[in-house]
Structure formats: structure tokens, C-alpha cells
Design an enzyme around this catalytic site. Structure first.
Site: not given
Length: 634
Positions: A379-382, A456
Site C-alpha cells: 500500500d502507498t501509505d506504508d 504522506h
């Protein structure tokens, strides 16, 4: 218990002492392999459904049942209900599932605590008003009719990717839940229990169908047609659909035996495979059940051992946040704890192509997922947070770190949606058709761009020197367009506007937006206006449904830290004054062991429906906030 401070210490000395204690506590939680993982607490539906799954599979044991029942009983509220988050209102469906699980554990319907639950259920519409997922569990045991549930045929797996409601129109967590549920729905199993649920029924008639020219009315009529087809399906097509669904499920089983690293697709995949004839000794079933056991938390209490199930586990996310926290606290970039974490994170990089490639077929894999084993759904957030941490580590193999960072950045940039924002798991997962189905009365089922994730990513791009590039510029414009009228930003994955604002302001400043610009000053004004009298910040999860709760709630360590991150980035006399009060709140409320109490849930699974208490949030975010505060005033 709060921490003691030196008599006569200055404000700075007290903050430094608090930070040192928090860093020491955080260090003590690191695993010898280099990772951190806090418990991810949710609500008792996890435990009720775990018992029901084991009952359906014929593997439920008396000892584990009593431990789970003991936990469920301990979470009942004075009004007889169970809530979805600490301090929240009672929830009808959660209460029904808890009641059924306790009956399964042997509690008599006439027991005082179950009579109290029954009264709550009746007062809130009865069994007839529970969500679809609750009624699916009841139907498995003959406690609800399959005919009275929305139909989801397995043939939908054949829908082409351009067609509405194809499985890739659903968010990754939803498609991995829906595919096995279509199998369960088609087979309509019933395995009766030795008790009923008539005590929870009100006898109220079903709601009248909506007008046919409305979306609800149109889909209700489509559902009738699907039920008619389900009674006499095209046999060869149905068999092929079931076979295709089974293979789709098996292809997505992870190394730990799970599906997507989260409870819903995991349990429904086990149910589907079991109903398709896979025995408990089949490798897929054995791995799935063994992996699910790894999500169990056991704890000794004065009343005996309790057993609860985590809905998910977050070691990659927690480790990335911990690395950032330690570095922001002034821990050297070559510290053994930091390097061990970096080594572990490098080993967790994703190198396989998953469902995200359906919409980005030419994009090379990279990035990071959330869980121990989830190679198919980074995922892009992690990825953004891990890049922000890894790039600051003084590693003995800088080329390896640089290459992993570059792959992560390239993959994340490639996942940008057409409108300039970023969703968490998929690009352009924005079709609203799935949300209108009668089946979808619980939880988010699509993954559109959100302010917190986009922020983020923008912050990551700024950190690697790409703030002037087109992807970052488009991300900044997306964020500016999505600022709320009150000056805040909505938080999809954390509670709620405090989280969103705490993420966006540092990102915008890092990307070059002037601290004195109107969007930044409006955000600061919103934070100052929503600071609690005690100096902290909090936002109740009811803010997702009731705007009166936006920015309101008991002060928590994690939410206070999020506000401080935004205020530190924005600067200015108003921000600095509020930040000083916020830092003082953190110092005053710190426990003697260096962490903070935070029974409140500040994480979000599905806005309005499902919430999370990340046990590490109360520590990593205050460490980051205190570290940046002190570094900015040295």
C-alpha cells in the site's frame, strides 16, 4: 499513573525527560529480529465470529470457547450492549453477534446479562435491523433465511474489467471478501444450533421497497432477479464460476495462510473452501487455520484467561513509524536498533505483482505492505512512511537502501490516481456502483484517494527531492482542493480531522507551500480552536457520522501528537503557543514507564463502521512530536 518530573525543572527539561523515558520504553518493545508490533484491538465481533467459524467447521474447543466468552462478557456495557469502540454508543449488530456467541458458550438466554442485551436489541430495531454480514452468520446456522439476504452470484467473477461491478471495482479488502462470499451464498449451507434467536426478534415487517427510479429501488429489483436466477442457475456456468472463484481464492493465499492479512477475507475464504469440499487436512485449510491462530491474544485477568482475536497485525507499519520516531527523537542514524529495523524492513519489500497491476499493468513492483505476510497487497501509505524512515538510516549497505527506496518511490508514483490523489491499495478505485448494492450496508467497499494517504505520499516525494515534479505538484493541488470549509482535512485511516490535518500540514510545508499561506493558517486556526482546555486534542469517532463531534473528544496522546506535528510544521506565534500547551499535556499525562494511557480508539478501519486501537500509536507519535518540538527549539 503519570510520570514524575524533577522539581524546579524548566519546561524544556521536563519535555526532554519525557522524551527520554518514551524512547527507552519504545526501545524495550523492539523484537530481536528488528520489528515492532503493537496489538491492534477492535471489537468483540472478531471473537464472536471466530467462535461461529470454528463451530461451523466442527473444530470449536471448550477451553478456547470459555476464554473467548470471558473476554466478550468483560466488554459488555452497563446498558447491555457492546460498542464498536471504547466509550462509543452500543451497536445493534455487534450486540447480536455477542449474544449469539455467548449462547454458543452455554450462557442461558435467561441470564441477567443476556436479558439486558435482549432489551437493547429490541429497543434498537431487533434482529430485523442488523447489518447484512451479521445476518449471513445467522443464516449459516439456520437462524435467518438465505432468501431474505441480498444475492451475490459467483458468476460475477466473469465480469470483464470494464463492466460495472466487476471484482476490481471493489477495494482490495472488499473483493477478497466478496469472492468467497459469492460461493457461500450460492451453496446456502445451514448447520443448526441447539438454540434459536427468537428472543431477539421484534416481528417488525421488512421495510417497503424503495421507488424503482431510485438507486436503492433499482438494485432491490435487480436483487429479486438474482434470487430467481439463483434458484435455477445455468449449471455449467455456475460450476465454472465456482471453480474460478476457488482458484482465485487459492491464488491469493499468503505465506502465513491468510488472505490480505485481515479477518474478513480470511474467515470467508476458509468457509468457501470448506464448503467446496476442501478438508481440514488440505494444505490451504491447514495453513489458513494455523495462521488465524497466530492472530490470537491471550491475557491473564483476575477472572481468568481471556482470548481475543486481532482483526489484523501491523508490524511493517509500526516498524516504519518507530524508526521515524527514534530518528526524530535524536537517536543516531547508525544506532543498532535503527539498523536492525532497517534490515528487517528491507527484507519485507514487495517484489511480486498483485491485483494493483490490473489497473497498472506496466508498473514494476515495489513498496511495502502492512502485515508480516502480504506480498500481493502493498500500500502507498506504508510505502511512503517506510521511505521517509529508511532514507535517513546510516546503513552499512547504502546502495541496497537506495535501491529499495527508489523502487518504492517509483511504484508509489505509478499508483497515483487520475485526479492527482492517492488511494491506499489501488489506483482509480473510485466507481461508486458497489456502494449502492443492498449487500453493502457495512464498511467502505472502494478505495478512492484520501487526504491522509495523499499527504504522506507528497511528504515522501518532498523528502526524496521530488517536490517540484509533476506527481507531487498534482498531489499538492489535490490536497488544497480537498481542504474542508473549516480549515481541516478529513482523515480516512485515523480519527479523524485531527489525523487528516496532522498529516496534510507537514506535507504541504515540506512540498513548498508557504507557512503564511491561507490554507496553512486556516488549518492552524482550526487546531487552535479545537484544543481542549487541558491542552490536549481528541476527536471522538462519532465524528464520522455526526459533524457535531468533529474535533471534539477526550484528549489522547496520539491525537495530541498529530496536532503538534501540524503546529510544528506551520510555525507562527499562534501555533507555537498552542503547541507549548500540547507538549505540557503530554508531559503531565505520561506514565512512569514512559508511555501513555490511551483506551480510546484513534485508528479507522471503515469510517462510521469499524475502528481500531493501535496500541503503539500512543507511543510512536508522541515520541515524534516531542522530538520535533525539541529539535525546533534547540
Amino acid at each position: 499513573m503519570t510520570s514524575s518530573v524533577k522539581s524546579g525543572a524548566t519546561t524544556r527539561e521536563r519535555a526532554e525527560e519525557a522524551l527520554a523515558a518514551a524512547v527507552a520504553h519504545l526501545r524495550g518493545l523492539q523484537d530481536e529480529q528488528g520489528w515492532w508490533k503493537g496489538e491492534l484491538a477492535t471489537n468483540v465481533t472478531m471473537d464472536a465470529e471466530d467462535l461461529l467459524l470454528r463451530e461451523f467447521l466442527g473444530i470449536r474447543q471448550a477451553g478456547e470457547t470459555e476464554e473467548a466468552a470471558r473476554w466478550i462478557r468483560s466488554q459488555q456495557r452497563d446498558d447491555g450492549s457492546w460498542a464498536t469502540f471504547h466509550g462509543g454508543p452500543g451497536d445493534l449488530s455487534t450486540t447480536v453477534e455477542a449474544w449469539v456467541a455467548l449462547r454458543l458458550a452455554g450462557d442461558p438466554a435467561g441470564a441477567a446479562h443476556l436479558r439486558l442485551a435482549q432489551e437493547f436489541v429490541h429497543a434498537h430495531g431487533g434482529l430485523e435491523r442488523t447489518r447484512v454480514f451479521t445476518r449471513i452468520w445467522l443464516a449459516l446456522f439456520g437462524l435467518w433465511s438465505w432468501d431474505e439476504l441480498p444475492d451475490m452470484p459467483p458468476e460475477m467473477i466473469f465480469l470483464p474489467r470494464w463492466f460495472p461491478l466487476n471484482i476490481y471495482d471493489w477495494a482490495c479488502w472488499a473483493r477478497q471478501t466478496v469472492v468467497p462470499l459469492t460461493v457461500v451464498n450460492a451453496l446456502r449451507p445451514v448447520r443448526p444450533l441447539p438454540f434459536g434467536v427468537d428472543e431477539l426478534r421484534t416481528g417488525a415487517p421488512a421495510p417497503r421497497p424503495a421507488a424503482p427510479w431510485t438507486w436503492p429501488g433499482a438494485f432491490q429489483r435487480v436483487d429479486r432477479a438474482l434470487h430467481a436466477y439463483g434458484r435455477r442457475p445455468a449449471r455449467r456456468l455456475r460450476r465454472k464460476a465456482m471453480d474460478r472463484a476457488a482458484q482465485w481464492i487459492l491464488d491469493r493465499q499468503e505465506a502465513d495462510g491468510g488472505w490480505g492479512g485481515i479477518q474478513p477475507p480470511w474467515v470467508y475464504s476458509l468457509l468457501a473452501l470448506h464448503l467446496l469440499g476442501y478438508s481440514d487436512d488440505h494444505p490451504a485449510m491447514k495453513a489458513g487455520l494455523a495462521g488465524l491462530d497466530g492472530f490470537l491474544v491471550r491475557e491473564e485477568t483476575p477472572h481468568g484467561t481471556v482470548r481475543r482475536l486481532e482483526a489484523c497485525q501491523s508490524p511493517v507499519w509500526d516498524t516504519g513509524l518507530a524508526v521515524i520516531a527514534l530518528l526524530d527523537a535524536g537517536v543516531p542514524a547508525d544506532d543498532p536498533a535503527v539498523r536492525a529495523a532497517a534490515d528487517w524492513l528491507l527484507g519485507e519489500e514487495i517484489s511480486e505483482r498483485g491485483d494493483w497491476a490490473v489497473r497498472r499493468p506496466r508498473l514494476a513492483p515495489g513498496g511495502w505492505a502492512f502485515e508480516f505476510a502480504n506480498d500481493l497487497y502493498p500500500d502507498t501509505d506504508d510505502t511512503a512512511e517506510i521511505v521517509l524512515g529508511l532514507r535517513r538510516v546510516a546503513h552499512p549497505d547504502p546502495a541496497a537502501v537506495r535501491a529499495a527506496v527508489e523502487r518504492g518511490v517509483a511504484w508509489t508514483v505509478g499508483m497515483q490516481s487520475r485526479d492527482g490523489g492517492w488511494g491506499a491499495f489501488d489506483a482509480d478505485n473510485t466507481r461508486l456502483m458497489p456502494t449502492r448494492l443492498p449487500f453493502c450496508d457495512f464498511g467502505a467497499v472502494v478505495d478512492p484517494p484520501t487526504a491522509d494517504v495523499t499527504a504522506h505520499v507528497v511528504e515522501m516525494l518532498a523528502a526524496v527531492g521530488a517536490a517540484g515534479g509533476e506527481p507531487a505538484r498534482r498531489g499538492v493541488l489535490w490536497l488544497l482542493r480537498h481542504q474542508e470549509a473549516d480549515g481541516s482535512w478529513f482523515g480516512r485511516w485515523g480519527a479523524n480531522h485531527v489525523y487528516g490535518t496532522g498529516a496534510v500540514v507537514p506535507a504541504l510545508v515540506a512540498a513548498g507551500v508557504r507557512r503564511g499561506s491561507a490554507p496553512i493558517r486556516r488549518a492552524v486556526r482550526w487546531l487552535v480552536e479545537h484544543q481542549n482546555p487541558d491542552g490536549g486534542w481528541g476527536e471522538d469517532l462519532r465524528s464520522y457520522r455526526d459533524p457535531a463531534w468533529i474535533g471534539r473528544g477526550a484528549s489522547t496522546a496520539s491525537q495530541t501528537a498529530w496536532a503538534l506535528l501540524a503546529l510544528h510544521a506551520a510555525g507562527g506565534a499562534d501555533a507555537d503557543a498552542a503547541a507549548e500547551r500540547g507538549v505540557d499535556w503530554l508531559v503531565r499525562t505520561q506514565r512512569d514507564d514512559g508511555t501513555w494511557d490511551e483506551p480510546e480508539f484513534t485508528g479507522t478501519g471503515f469510517p462510521g463502521d469499524f475502528y481500531i486501537n493501535y496500541h503503539l500509536y500512543r507511543l510512536v507519535f508522541p515520541v515524534t512530536a516531542l522530538g520535533r518540538h525539541l529539535a525546533g527549539r534547540s
